[in-house]
Design a protein around this motif. Structure first.
Motif, mmCIF file in Angstrom:
data_model
loop_
_atom_site.group_PDB
_atom_site.id
_atom_site.type_symbol
_atom_site.label_atom_id
_atom_site.label_comp_id
_atom_site.label_asym_id
_atom_site.label_seq_id
_atom_site.Cartn_x
_atom_site.Cartn_y
_atom_site.Cartn_z
ATOM 1 N N PRO A 101 5.938 16.469 19.111
ATOM 2 C CA PRO A 101 5.304 17.007 20.323
ATOM 3 C C PRO A 101 5.052 18.519 20.217
ATOM 4 N N CYS A 102 5.792 19.186 19.316
ATOM 5 C CA CYS A 102 5.622 20.634 19.135
ATOM 6 C C CYS A 102 4.572 20.971 18.082
ATOM 7 N N ASP A 103 4.008 19.971 17.443
ATOM 8 C CA ASP A 103 3.020 20.189 16.392
ATOM 9 C C ASP A 103 1.700 20.630 17.021
ATOM 10 N N PRO A 104 1.158 21.795 16.640
ATOM 11 C CA PRO A 104 -0.097 22.262 17.238
ATOM 12 C C PRO A 104 -1.325 21.505 16.726
ATOM 13 N N CYS A 105 -1.195 20.819 15.599
ATOM 14 C CA CYS A 105 -2.329 20.075 15.036
ATOM 15 C C CYS A 105 -2.466 18.710 15.704
ATOM 16 N N PRO A 106 -3.681 18.184 15.765
ATOM 17 C CA PRO A 106 -3.842 16.851 16.345
ATOM 18 C C PRO A 106 -3.196 15.793 15.439
ATOM 19 N N PRO A 107 -2.788 14.653 16.001
ATOM 20 C CA PRO A 107 -2.182 13.606 15.178
ATOM 21 C C PRO A 107 -3.162 13.098 14.123
ATOM 22 N N ILE A 108 -2.612 12.697 12.986
ATOM 23 C CA ILE A 108 -3.434 12.204 11.873
ATOM 24 C C ILE A 108 -4.008 10.831 12.189
ATOM 25 N N GLY A 109 -3.242 10.012 12.856
ATOM 26 C CA GLY A 109 -3.668 8.646 13.129
ATOM 27 C C GLY A 109 -3.073 7.699 12.096
ATOM 28 N N ARG A 110 -3.636 6.548 11.975
ATOM 29 C CA ARG A 110 -3.117 5.531 11.066
ATOM 30 C C ARG A 110 -3.516 5.839 9.626
ATOM 31 N N LYS A 111 -2.556 5.702 8.692
ATOM 32 C CA LYS A 111 -2.791 5.888 7.253
ATOM 33 C C LYS A 111 -2.717 4.510 6.599
ATOM 34 N N TYR A 112 -3.563 4.265 5.618
ATOM 35 C CA TYR A 112 -3.631 2.971 4.936
ATOM 36 C C TYR A 112 -3.320 3.130 3.457
ATOM 37 N N TYR A 113 -2.743 2.095 2.870
ATOM 38 C CA TYR A 113 -2.536 2.037 1.427
ATOM 39 C C TYR A 113 -2.578 0.580 0.987
ATOM 40 N N ARG A 114 -2.819 0.372 -0.295
ATOM 41 C CA ARG A 114 -2.940 -0.988 -0.840
ATOM 42 C C ARG A 114 -1.799 -1.267 -1.804
ATOM 43 N N THR A 115 -1.383 -2.510 -1.848
ATOM 44 C CA THR A 115 -0.392 -2.948 -2.828
ATOM 45 C C THR A 115 -1.072 -3.936 -3.769
ATOM 46 N N PRO A 116 -0.853 -3.798 -5.073
ATOM 47 C CA PRO A 116 -1.515 -4.684 -6.031
ATOM 48 C C PRO A 116 -0.921 -6.093 -6.018
ATOM 49 N N PRO A 117 -1.732 -7.103 -6.350
ATOM 50 C CA PRO A 117 -1.270 -8.494 -6.323
ATOM 51 C C PRO A 117 -0.084 -8.770 -7.243
ATOM 52 N N ASN A 118 0.048 -8.025 -8.343
ATOM 53 C CA ASN A 118 1.144 -8.297 -9.271
ATOM 54 C C ASN A 118 2.517 -8.019 -8.653
ATOM 55 N N LEU A 119 2.587 -7.269 -7.555
ATOM 56 C CA LEU A 119 3.868 -7.039 -6.877
ATOM 57 C C LEU A 119 4.422 -8.315 -6.269
ATOM 58 N N TYR A 120 3.554 -9.255 -5.970
ATOM 59 C CA TYR A 120 3.962 -10.491 -5.305
ATOM 60 C C TYR A 120 4.121 -11.649 -6.282
ATOM 61 N N MET A 121 4.021 -11.350 -7.564
ATOM 62 C CA MET A 121 4.148 -12.376 -8.599
ATOM 63 C C MET A 121 5.397 -12.041 -9.420
ATOM 64 N N ASN A 122 6.444 -12.864 -9.349
ATOM 65 C CA ASN A 122 7.692 -12.591 -10.072
ATOM 66 C C ASN A 122 7.481 -12.554 -11.579
ATOM 67 N N PHE A 123 6.684 -13.455 -12.085
ATOM 68 C CA PHE A 123 6.348 -13.507 -13.501
ATOM 69 C C PHE A 123 4.954 -14.082 -13.614
ATOM 70 N N GLN A 124 4.340 -13.878 -14.743
ATOM 71 C CA GLN A 124 2.979 -14.390 -14.920
ATOM 72 C C GLN A 124 3.049 -15.842 -15.364
ATOM 73 N N PRO A 125 2.637 -16.762 -14.506
ATOM 74 C CA PRO A 125 2.688 -18.171 -14.861
ATOM 75 C C PRO A 125 1.711 -18.503 -15.992
ATOM 76 N N PRO A 126 2.010 -19.512 -16.778
ATOM 77 C CA PRO A 126 1.087 -19.901 -17.844
ATOM 78 C C PRO A 126 -0.186 -20.515 -17.271
ATOM 79 N N ASN A 127 -1.231 -20.449 -18.048
ATOM 80 C CA ASN A 127 -2.525 -21.084 -17.720
ATOM 81 C C ASN A 127 -3.170 -20.564 -16.440
#
Length: 78
Positions: A21-47
């Motif tokens: 509330p003491c910050d003189p600058c306006p709020p930045i708003g929502r920040k976005y970032y992406r996570t790569p699909p390999n983070l959700y794959m424990n190991f690379q399945p065959p085929n």
């Protein structure tokens, strides 16, 4: 008490940075970032399904499951 958790994969994450509330600058708003699909794959399945060599060079990966299309979340859509 049993609660069932459902995990929904989404490559786009967001957060709202703290704004004092003491910050003189306006709020930045929502920040976005992406996570790569390999983070959700424990190991690379065959085929895993593959792109053709030409298409793989254009997309940056041989495996379709690891392809992640980048869309700029800050770009205004008309």
């Amino acid at each position: 008490m049993h609660t069932e958790h459902t995990h929904h994969f989404t490559p786009i994450k967001s957060y709202r940075p703290f704004h004092s509330p003491c910050d003189p600058c306006p709020p930045i708003g929502r920040k976005y970032y992406r996570t790569p699909p390999n983070l959700y794959m424990n190991f690379q399945p065959p085929n895993l399904e593959q792109f053709s060599p030409h298409e793989a060079l254009m997309k940056g990966t041989l495996w379709k499951a690891l392809y992640d299309y980048y869309e700029n979340p800050y770009e205004r859509k008309s």
